[in-house]
Enzyme design. Structure first.
Site, PDB file in Angstrom:
ATOM      1  N   LYS A  13      -3.917  -7.888  -6.227  1.00  0.00           N
ATOM      2  CA  LYS A  13      -5.242  -8.243  -5.716  1.00  0.00           C
ATOM      3  C   LYS A  13      -6.295  -7.211  -6.105  1.00  0.00           C
ATOM      4  CE  LYS A  13      -5.827  -6.455  -1.074  1.00  0.00           C
ATOM      5  NZ  LYS A  13      -6.841  -6.443  -0.071  1.00  0.00           N
TER       6      LYS A  13
ATOM      7  N   LYS B 160       0.818  -1.222   0.000  1.00  0.00           N
ATOM      8  CA  LYS B 160       0.000   0.000   0.000  1.00  0.00           C
ATOM      9  C   LYS B 160       0.848   1.267   0.000  1.00  0.00           C
ATOM     10  CE  LYS B 160      -4.400  -1.667   1.602  1.00  0.00           C
ATOM     11  NZ  LYS B 160      -5.541  -1.537   2.485  1.00  0.00           N
TER      12      LYS B 160
ATOM     13  N   LYS C 188     -10.863  -2.214  -3.637  1.00  0.00           N
ATOM     14  CA  LYS C 188     -11.870  -1.174  -3.869  1.00  0.00           C
ATOM     15  C   LYS C 188     -11.228   0.179  -4.121  1.00  0.00           C
ATOM     16  CE  LYS C 188     -13.486  -2.055   0.704  1.00  0.00           C
ATOM     17  NZ  LYS C 188     -12.253  -2.129   1.512  1.00  0.00           N
TER      18      LYS C 188
HETATM   19  N1  AQP Z   1      -9.058  -9.283  -3.555  1.00  0.00           N
HETATM   20  C1  AQP Z   1      -9.489  -9.888  -2.454  1.00  0.00           C
HETATM   21  N2  AQP Z   1      -9.674 -11.235  -2.453  1.00  0.00           N
HETATM   22  C2  AQP Z   1     -10.129 -11.860  -1.336  1.00  0.00           C
HETATM   23  N3  AQP Z   1     -10.438 -11.217  -0.186  1.00  0.00           N
HETATM   24  C3  AQP Z   1     -10.269  -9.888  -0.154  1.00  0.00           C
HETATM   25  N4  AQP Z   1     -10.477  -8.973   0.796  1.00  0.00           N
HETATM   26  C4  AQP Z   1     -10.150  -7.751   0.311  1.00  0.00           C
HETATM   27  N5  AQP Z   1      -9.744  -7.840  -0.958  1.00  0.00           N
HETATM   28  C5  AQP Z   1      -9.786  -9.166  -1.284  1.00  0.00           C
HETATM   29  C6  AQP Z   1     -10.982  -9.278   2.120  1.00  0.00           C
HETATM   30  O1  AQP Z   1     -12.043  -8.378   2.394  1.00  0.00           O
HETATM   31  C7  AQP Z   1     -12.071  -8.121   3.797  1.00  0.00           C
HETATM   32  C8  AQP Z   1     -12.234  -6.657   4.019  1.00  0.00           C
HETATM   33  O2  AQP Z   1     -11.087  -5.996   3.514  1.00  0.00           O
HETATM   34  P1  AQP Z   1     -10.817  -4.489   3.910  1.00  0.00           P
HETATM   35  O3  AQP Z   1     -11.786  -3.617   3.276  1.00  0.00           O
HETATM   36  O4  AQP Z   1     -10.770  -4.372   5.391  1.00  0.00           O
HETATM   37  O5  AQP Z   1      -9.331  -4.238   3.461  1.00  0.00           O
HETATM   38  P2  AQP Z   1      -8.504  -4.664   2.234  1.00  0.00           P
HETATM   39  O6  AQP Z   1      -8.089  -6.097   2.379  1.00  0.00           O
HETATM   40  O7  AQP Z   1      -7.401  -3.675   2.120  1.00  0.00           O
HETATM   41  O8  AQP Z   1      -9.544  -4.541   1.036  1.00  0.00           O
HETATM   42  P3  AQP Z   1      -9.453  -3.668  -0.268  1.00  0.00           P
HETATM   43  O9  AQP Z   1     -10.687  -3.914  -1.037  1.00  0.00           O
HETATM   44  O10 AQP Z   1      -8.135  -3.903  -0.931  1.00  0.00           O
HETATM   45  O11 AQP Z   1      -9.537  -2.209   0.320  1.00  0.00           O
HETATM   46  P4  AQP Z   1      -8.575  -0.996   0.040  1.00  0.00           P
HETATM   47  O12 AQP Z   1      -8.554  -0.832  -1.451  1.00  0.00           O
HETATM   48  O13 AQP Z   1      -9.170   0.162   0.749  1.00  0.00           O
HETATM   49  O14 AQP Z   1      -7.249  -1.370   0.592  1.00  0.00           O
HETATM   50  C9  AQP Z   1     -10.792  -8.694   4.383  1.00  0.00           C
HETATM   51  O15 AQP Z   1     -11.121  -9.885   5.074  1.00  0.00           O
HETATM   52  C10 AQP Z   1      -9.944  -8.992   3.193  1.00  0.00           C
HETATM   53  O16 AQP Z   1      -9.149 -10.134   3.408  1.00  0.00           O
END
Ligand code: AQP
Length: 332
Positions: free
Chosen positions: A194, A111, A197
């Site tokens: 990955k 990140k 969002k």
């Molecule tokens: N690509 C993914 N595949 C499987 N699981 C995923 N999770 C996130 N992306 C994937 C799971 O979703 C849950 C919530 O995630 P989060 O919103 O707390 O944080 P994150 O993992 O950082 O998700 P994003 O979508 O990538 O958010 P941003 O873009 O803001 O960083 C977690 O259980 C995560 O494992």
């Protein structure tokens, strides 16, 4: 009954990755667990969030979780920033966790990217807050996507070191629940990254509020390679984009890679993508419609998050008070 805790950041519209990696698995756990699900806005601000958008995204995420089947009456659904115990315990954990442990976290590296010096200090200590989220409730099981495995290992290290340093068997061990064939959904533009969002490209992800047309178009444009689909999972080696689409299909059709390839092996991507888009539309269409229905009454959604926070506070309050007593803080 074992207690579950899991959270999701209101850093954008939830994606198919969030759904398949986490939310979809949260729903059946409600049948035989005491579940606490949290919209983690304190985590979201570790990266810049436009203040005028954050409240809206928070509400939309809560509505989306309910639309996916999270039951805010029998379980707890709440907003992290309404329960100050999370931040309080996270500070104690900032003082328990070691810099060397945090330096190993790959999510921070991903990140923060190349501009590490400019990343927020909050992003660096994000895993300590995550440990506090879980341990403030003495939760023992945490359903997450595969990307969070390392953070949960760190949470266990923090719990153990706290117990050791303060001579108490106070925080329990945490068991990660990493479920399903699509525990890590990758970007539609790059099969080695990955799906997120907050990715700058909307084409890289399927959002849980995408229309049927948007889903069909994103899948049609999803990056692939020129070879047809292989007949066996071994043929997906070195083909990350193909593996990702097959994994998504498998998760949606409740099968595995072999099951998907048994049916589609040898075909070109055009026909496969059409089938995949159909499956996605059948899954996401009803979620998007129910989210929109719930959002027509924003006061109700906000009320759910506030009511959940009061109930969450009744659990976290005494646990965090005891952690503070163990540290040696004078009682209030
Ligand atoms: N690509 C993914 N595949 C499987 N699981 C995923 N999770 C996130 N992306 C994937 C799971 O979703 C849950 C919530 O995630 P989060 O919103 O707390 O944080 P994150 O993992 O950082 O998700 P994003 O979508 O990538 O958010 P941003 O873009 O803001 O960083 C977690 O259980 C995560 O494992």
């Amino acid at each position: 009954m074992q207690r579950i805790f899991s959270g999701i950041q209101p850093s954008g519209i939830p994606t198919l990755g969030n759904y398949l990696g986490a939310i979809r698995n949260w729903v059946p756990l409600q049948a035989d667990h005491d579940c606490i699900y949290c919209v983690v806005d304190l985590h979201a601000i570790t990266q810049w969030q436009e203040p005028s958008l954050l409240a809206r995204q928070t509400r939309e995420l809560a509505a989306s979780l309910m639309a996916c089947g999270i039951d805010p009456v029998r379980q707890i659904l709440f907003l992290q920033s309404l329960v100050p115990e999370h931040a309080e315990l996270a500070w104690i954990f900032n003082c328990v966790a070691r810099l060397g442990w945090l330096n190993r976290m790959t999510q921070f590296k991903d990140k923060a990217g190349k501009d590490r010096e400019n990343a927020s200090a909050g992003l660096y200590v994000y895993p300590n807050l995550m440990a506090a989220d879980i341990l403030a409730y003495h939760a023992t099981r945490v359903p997450v996507g595969d990307d969070q495995r390392q953070h949960l290992e760190l949470a266990n290290d923090i719990a153990q070191k706290f117990n050791h340093d303060f001579g108490a068997d106070f925080f329990p061990a945490i068991e990660p629940l990493i479920l399903g064939p699509a525990a890590r959904v990758m970007s539609l533009r790059d099969g080695t990254k990955k799906m997120s969002k907050s990715d700058t490209s909307d084409q890289s992800r399927i959002n849980l509020n995408d229309s049927a047309d948007a889903i069909a178009q994103k899948i049609r444009r999803a990056r692939t390679d020129p070879e047809p689909l292989p007949g066996e999972p071994a043929g997906l080696e070195g083909r990350p984009e193909a593996r990702n689409l097959v994994g998504i299909y498998a998760a949606l059709a409740d099968t595995d890679e072999a099951g998907v390839l048994g049916r589609h092996g040898g075909k070109g991507f055009a026909a496969f993508k059409e089938d995949l888009a159909g499956l996605l539309i059948a899954t996401i269409g009803p979620i998007a419609a129910e989210t929109a229905r719930l959002l027509a009454d924003p006061a109700h959604v906000d009320g759910v998050l506030r009511g959940g926070a009061e109930r969450a506070k009744r659990i976290a309050g005494p646990i965090v008070a005891e952690a503070k007593r163990l540290v040696g803080f004078l009682a209030a």
